[in-house]
Structure formats: C-alpha cells, structure tokens
Scaffold this motif. Structure first.
Motif, mmCIF file in Angstrom:
data_model
loop_
_atom_site.group_PDB
_atom_site.id
_atom_site.type_symbol
_atom_site.label_atom_id
_atom_site.label_comp_id
_atom_site.label_asym_id
_atom_site.label_seq_id
_atom_site.Cartn_x
_atom_site.Cartn_y
_atom_site.Cartn_z
ATOM 1 N N LEU A 79 -26.217 -19.072 7.895
ATOM 2 C CA LEU A 79 -25.537 -18.858 6.427
ATOM 3 C C LEU A 79 -25.949 -20.130 5.784
ATOM 4 O O LEU A 79 -25.802 -21.017 5.855
ATOM 5 N N ASP A 98 -31.919 -14.152 11.713
ATOM 6 C CA ASP A 98 -31.983 -13.895 10.280
ATOM 7 C C ASP A 98 -31.196 -14.991 9.642
ATOM 8 O O ASP A 98 -30.713 -15.750 10.344
ATOM 9 N N TYR A 99 -30.967 -14.819 8.349
ATOM 10 C CA TYR A 99 -30.221 -15.518 7.586
ATOM 11 C C TYR A 99 -29.622 -15.031 6.628
ATOM 12 O O TYR A 99 -30.255 -14.037 5.822
ATOM 13 N N LEU A 100 -28.571 -15.224 6.107
ATOM 14 C CA LEU A 100 -27.954 -14.795 4.735
ATOM 15 C C LEU A 100 -27.558 -15.988 3.689
ATOM 16 O O LEU A 100 -27.230 -16.742 4.089
ATOM 17 N N THR A 101 -27.859 -15.389 2.227
ATOM 18 C CA THR A 101 -27.691 -16.454 1.545
ATOM 19 C C THR A 101 -26.476 -16.128 0.830
ATOM 20 O O THR A 101 -26.108 -15.177 0.465
ATOM 21 N N LYS A 102 -25.540 -17.331 0.774
ATOM 22 C CA LYS A 102 -24.135 -17.235 0.217
ATOM 23 C C LYS A 102 -24.406 -17.316 -1.431
ATOM 24 O O LYS A 102 -25.215 -17.892 -1.886
ATOM 25 N N PHE A 104 -22.838 -13.697 -0.175
ATOM 26 C CA PHE A 104 -23.717 -12.286 0.290
ATOM 27 C C PHE A 104 -22.509 -11.328 0.209
ATOM 28 O O PHE A 104 -21.413 -11.336 0.256
ATOM 29 N N ASP A 108 -23.843 -6.308 3.584
ATOM 30 C CA ASP A 108 -24.915 -7.001 4.047
ATOM 31 C C ASP A 108 -24.781 -7.933 5.556
ATOM 32 O O ASP A 108 -25.355 -8.040 6.398
ATOM 33 N N PHE A 109 -23.653 -8.649 5.370
ATOM 34 C CA PHE A 109 -23.185 -9.195 6.552
ATOM 35 C C PHE A 109 -23.063 -8.585 7.577
ATOM 36 O O PHE A 109 -23.354 -8.645 8.828
ATOM 37 N N VAL A 112 -26.398 -7.279 8.993
ATOM 38 C CA VAL A 112 -26.865 -8.167 9.891
ATOM 39 C C VAL A 112 -26.610 -8.548 11.271
ATOM 40 O O VAL A 112 -27.161 -8.292 12.211
ATOM 41 N N ARG A 453 -29.017 -16.144 -5.527
ATOM 42 C CA ARG A 453 -30.098 -16.884 -4.834
ATOM 43 C C ARG A 453 -30.826 -17.851 -5.679
ATOM 44 O O ARG A 453 -31.260 -19.049 -5.038
ATOM 45 N N THR A 465 -17.799 -14.649 0.473
ATOM 46 C CA THR A 465 -18.037 -13.230 1.007
ATOM 47 C C THR A 465 -17.497 -12.578 -0.182
ATOM 48 O O THR A 465 -17.144 -11.065 -0.209
#
Ligand SMILES: Nc1ncnc2c1ncn2[C@@H]1O[C@H](COP(=O)(O)OP(=O)(O)OP(=O)(O)O)[C@@H](O)[C@H]1O
Ligand SMILES: [Mg+2]
Length: 468
Positions: A79, A98-102, A104, A108-109, A112, A453, A465
C-alpha cells in the motif's frame, strides 16, 4: 477460507480492511508493523500479505525483503502513498505482486486481493522469477508514465510463469504490444506467438479454427486441419477481443485451459497441448460477466493476472516519448530524419487521442509523409487533430521539452520536466476549482483516482479506503 496478513501502523485501517475482507469470506490477521508480521508468519501460513510501506520499527520494504527469502511463495501487495510509489515499483521489480496507491477504491482492493489469492493457487509454490534489465526485452515498448511502468513491471514478473494474463484497454492502447512483450520475455520466446482476433473469425468456423478438425467432420472439411492451439505448441496463443468468443466456445476453451487438452472437431480423442494463453479485451470483461455475456468461471481462469492499459489521454507523459519513437521508426524505414516543432508538440500534448497510441502513430506517419523539410510543423499533422487540440485548454509546453523529445525520447530530464509541468498545471486547475478535486478531475479529463495519485501527499485525503 483464504487468509490474508494485513500490516499497517494505523489501527483504524487494520479494522476497516479486515472487516471488509471478512464480509467477502476472506480471513485476515492484523499486524502493526513488520516485526509483528514476521511473528504472525511463524505461527501460520497466508495466501497473501498486504503491507503499508511507512511503518516503524520495521517498514514495508524491509518486511518484503524478509518475506522474499523466508516465504517467497506468498504474493506480497504494497500500500503506497504519494511519494512511495517509486519504492513500490522497485519492490515489484524484486517480485512483489502488486501495489495500490492510497486512497484506493474498495473494489480495487478486493480485486487485487482476490487475484493475489488466485495467483498463489495457480502458480503454486513456484516463486516469481525476479528479472533484471539485462535479461528482459522491452526495446520497443515506450513506458514513461507511471501506469505504463507498472504494466512493464507486471510483464517482467509474470512473463516467465505460465499464468494466463488478461490485458484490458481501449482500442489502440498497446494490448498486443504487451502480449508480445510477455511472450518475448518468457521461456517460450523461441516458439510461436500466435494472435487470433476472436471478433474477426466467423462464429461457425471458430471452433475448427481454434481446435482444428478432421476430414469429413462438416461440409467443407475436405482435409484434416490443425487448430491454432496445436500450431502454438510450446509457445503463446493470444486471444484478442476475447469478449467476442461465443458462449458455447467459452465452455470449450475453459475445458482446454483446465485439462491442457484439445479435441479436433469430429475427433474421438483429445491430445495434450502445451500452450500459454493470453487474452485481451477492449471492454471490461468483468462487466460482461455481470451482464451474463461472459462465463464467470472462464473469467476467473483468464484473469489470474490483469494488466490494465489506461487510455493515452490519461498518460500524457507518454505522448512525446511515443512520438519520438515513431519518428525514429520512420527514419529507420528510410523516410528521413524529422523532429517536432514546439507548436506541433504542443498540439500532440493537447489532443485527447480517442484512437490512443495507434492514432498517434498514424498522425506521425501522416506528418512524415507530407514533410518536405526536417521540422514537423502543425500544418503537416492531420487537420482533425489540430482543430481538436485547439479546443483543449492544456497549457503550452516549453521548447526545452520538445528539444529533449527530439534528441532522445528516453531523456531523464524531459521526464522530470514534464512531471514538474504537470504538477504546476494540476495546482492551477485545482485552485481554479476552489480545491474541489472532483471538479478538477473533470476539467482535466482524468479519473479522480488518477488525480489523487498525482497530488502531493499533503493534498490527498488521509483516508485510504474512501469510496470515490
Ligand atoms: N507502449 C508502446 N510503445 C511503442 N509502441 C506502442 C506502444 N503502445 C502501442 N504502440 C503501437 O501502437 C499501435 C497500436 O498498438 P496495439 O496494436 O498493441 O494496440 P491494441 O490495444 O492491441 O489495439 P486494438 O484494441 O485496436 O487491437 C501499434 O502499432 C503499436 O506498435
Ligand atoms: Mg490489438
């Protein structure tokens, strides 16, 4: 029930994410930092680890490095906040999932996490093979934007595996380019790469085209014929526009993927095939599943890994590097050396490219064809593009960036320059919209997520979130 280890120093986020997973039938164990996470890993095994980057005493990267050695089979999702994205990309280079950009989206969470769990089940206990720049081949893929860099990292990580990959993106965004890169960087690279456009084959011929037929099995089948699966043996079969596959064939394809066997039309026995399948779709395949136009079980089988290619208008930093690339392609073809004038580059940046990279490639070809001197000026560009660009109020770019694009499209200073320009412009638009991000995103014609982003951490919302 699958189980996920969640690592974050904010108790609020731990509670939120674990209750979210619970309602989706996924178990989770919370940990406040890397040290606690390693302890949890001693007690039980997990299907996936999700970790924040900034934590003390042990941060997400250190935890990742530890887990890579101790439990390389567990997919690791990072994250990130604005400012740690480069770290996350570096982690993906080393094998993070993978990565998630806060901030998110919840959807999407979950997507993934589900993919990470599916990936672990499919790829089994084989750790992803880390690759280095030296043994990967990306010469012809231009990737300056963050989105394209992320796509390339996923390609590097999954290319050596046999995982099925779904590539999604509007027409002309480079889906086939990515499919070829997956093949080129795999152990199958010396075997065939076969692309079939599912929308171009008549429905009644599709089964025989894919699986072959034996003589006399239907009118017109005068000889035995090998199908594309057999033809691609040892290599890669790229199913383009997979949404066009008729439902009846979807079931057959699912069986082939499950059993690694094909049966020619009219044959009584099946034969083993060793083929890696890649698929592409212009539309969101998940939406087709919801509309009952695509089998859900096949979707899960295909979308083990998904690579999402954003439209070109959402990755403006790719435009000039791509233009430079196409100019040099034309030069290689003997069409002469050309460079963009500042005004022409300005138009390319402003245009919204509904036809994406393919439209840009055609525009450059058009310009080169009509050019009688070295400099490409606006009058050489397709008039449609010039007039559409005039309606788009993106600021004029400085000549320095055009020079850089002309000299070397991979130029580091150009990238930094564009990033700087982008930041200035974002701030300008945001203040015009009185800080209203939704309004600003609309004016910029980018998604809210993309805007977040791009914003400095201090300006993005602190609630990761938050639903958008
Ligand atoms: N990142 C990139 N670097 C270099 N060339 C690219 C890139 N992306 C796309 N192209 C070029 O743009 C053109 C369109 O790309 P491609 O055929 O892969 O798109 P596509 O998404 O498969 O389109 P469609 O949905 O219409 O099939 C091709 O000529 C390709 O070489
Ligand atoms: Mg294509």
């Amino acid at each position: 029930m699958p189980s996920v280890l969640i690592v974050d120093d904010e108790p609020r986020i731990l509670t939120l994410l674990s209750s979210l997973l619970k309602t989706n039938a996924i178990d989770s164990v919370p940990a406040r930092d890397g040290t606690q996470a390693l302890k949890a890993l001693e007690d039980q095994t997990f299907d996936c680890i999700v970790s924040d980057i900034r934590m003390t005493p042990m941060d997400g990267m250190e935890l990742f490095r530890n887990v890579r050695t101790s439990n390389p089979e567990i997919p690791f999702v990072l994250l990130t906040a604005y400012g740690t994205v480069e770290t996350a990309i570096e982690a993906m280079r080393l094998g993070a999932f993978d990565y998630l950009t806060k901030p998110f989206k919840i959807d999407d969470f979950l997507t993934v996490i589900r993919r990470a769990i599916a990936y672990k089940n499919v790829v089994g206990n084989q750790p992803p093979v880390p690759t280095t720049a030296a043994n990967t081949r990306f010469d012809h893929v231009i990737a300056e934007s963050e989105a394209m860099k992320k796509a390339c990292e996923v390609v590097k990580r999954v290319a050596p595996t046999d995982a099925t990959v779904l590539i999604e993106g509007e027409s002309g965004t480079g889906k086939e380019v990515i499919a070829r890169a997956l093949h080129e960087n795999s152990l199958r690279k010396d075997k065939p790469f076969i692309a079939v456009n599912c929308a171009a084959v008549p429905e009644n011929l599709m089964e025989s085209e894919m699986f072959g037929h034996i003589r006399g099995s239907f009118t017109g089948a005068t000889t035995d014929k090998m199908g594309l699966f057999e033809a691609a043996t040892g290599g890669t079969l790229f199913l383009d526009e997979i949404t066009s596959l008729p439902l009846a064939l979807q079931g057959k394809l699912l069986r082939v993927l499950q059993e690694q066997e094909v049966r020619r039309v009219g044959a009584t026995t099946s034969m083993k095939v060793d083929v890696r399948v890649l698929a592409a779709s212009n539309a969101r395949l998940e939406e087709k599943v919801k509309a009952n136009a695509f089998r859900q079980d096949l979707y899960y089988r295909i979308a083990v890994i998904t690579i999402d290619l954003p439209p070109l208008r959402e990755r403006v930093s790719d435009i000039l590097p791509l233009a430079g690339h196409f100019l040099s392609c034309e030069a290689t073809r003997g069409r002469g050396e050309h460079r963009l004038s500042r005004e022409a580059a300005d138009i390319l940046i402003r245009h919204l490219w509904p036809g994406n990279v393919r439209e840009l490639e055609n525009a450059i070809r058009h310009a080169v064809t009509f050019a009688d001197r070295e400099e490409i000026t606006p009058d050489l560009l397709p008039p449609r593009i010039v007039s559409s660009a005039a309606n788009n109020p993106t600021p004029v770019i400085a000549s320095a960036s055009v020079d850089a694009a002309n000299e070397c499209y991979r130029n580091q200073s150009l990238r930094a320059f564009l990033r700087e320009k982008e930041k200035d412009y974002l701030e300008q638009v945001l203040s015009k919209a009185n800080g209203n991000k939704e309004k600003a995103a609309k004016a910029l014609q980018i998604s809210l997520a993309t805007l977040y982003r791009k914003l400095p951490e201090s300006e993005a919302s602190p609630l990761p979130t938050e639903q958008e």
